[in-house]
Design a protein around this motif. Structure first.
Motif, short mmCIF file in Angstrom:
data_model
loop_
_atom_site.label_atom_id
_atom_site.label_comp_id
_atom_site.label_asym_id
_atom_site.label_seq_id
_atom_site.Cartn_x
_atom_site.Cartn_y
_atom_site.Cartn_z
N ALA A 249 1.86 5.20 -5.14
CA ALA A 249 2.29 5.30 -3.74
C ALA A 249 1.10 5.21 -2.81
O ALA A 249 1.18 4.59 -1.75
N ASP B 248 -1.60 3.52 -3.40
CA ASP B 248 -1.99 2.12 -3.42
C ASP B 248 -1.16 1.33 -2.41
O ASP B 248 -1.70 0.55 -1.62
N ARG B 249 0.14 1.54 -2.40
CA ARG B 249 1.01 0.85 -1.43
C ARG B 249 0.68 1.27 -0.01
O ARG B 249 0.67 0.45 0.91
N HIS C 194 -2.51 -0.48 1.14
CA HIS C 194 -2.23 -1.88 1.49
C HIS C 194 -1.46 -1.97 2.80
O HIS C 194 -1.69 -2.88 3.60
N GLY C 195 -0.55 -1.02 3.02
CA GLY C 195 0.20 -1.00 4.28
C GLY C 195 -0.70 -0.72 5.47
O GLY C 195 -0.59 -1.35 6.52
#
Length: 88
Positions: free
Chosen positions: A2, A4-5, A8-9
Motif C-alpha cells: 500500500a 508503494d502505491r 507512486h500516487g
C-alpha cells in the motif's frame, strides 16, 4: 504494498502539479506585457516545476529501496539536495 502505491500516487500528483505550473507559466509568458515586466518572477515557475519533479523522483527512488545518500546525490537540483540532506 500500500505504501508503494501511495508513493507512486504522490509522485504522480507532484508531476501533475509541475505540469500545471508549467502551463500557467506558458500562458503568462504568452502575454508580452507580463513577460516583459515579470520575466524574473516567471522563471520561478520553472524552478517550482523542476522542484516538484525532483521530489517525485526522490520519493520513487527511496520507495524502491535506494539508500538515502545515494538518492539525494542523484538529484539534479543541488541546493534542494543539500537542504534535504541536512534535514535528514
Amino acid at each position: 504494498m500500500a505504501l508503494d502505491r501511495l508513493a507512486h500516487g504522490i509522485a504522480a500528483e507532484l508531476r501533475d502539479l509541475a505540469a500545471a505550473t508549467e502551463g500557467l507559466a506558458a500562458a503568462l509568458c504568452a502575454d508580452p506585457d507580463i513577460a516583459g515586466r515579470c520575466l524574473g518572477l516567471l522563471q520561478q515557475f520553472d524552478l517550482i516545476a523542476q522542484s516538484q519533479c525532483e521530489l517525485a523522483d526522490l520519493l520513487l527512488r527511496l520507495n524502491a529501496g535506494t539508500e538515502r545518500d545515494e538518492a539525494l546525490q542523484a538529484m539534479r537540483l543541488a541546493g534542494m539536495a543539500e537542504r534535504l540532506a541536512q534535514a535528514a
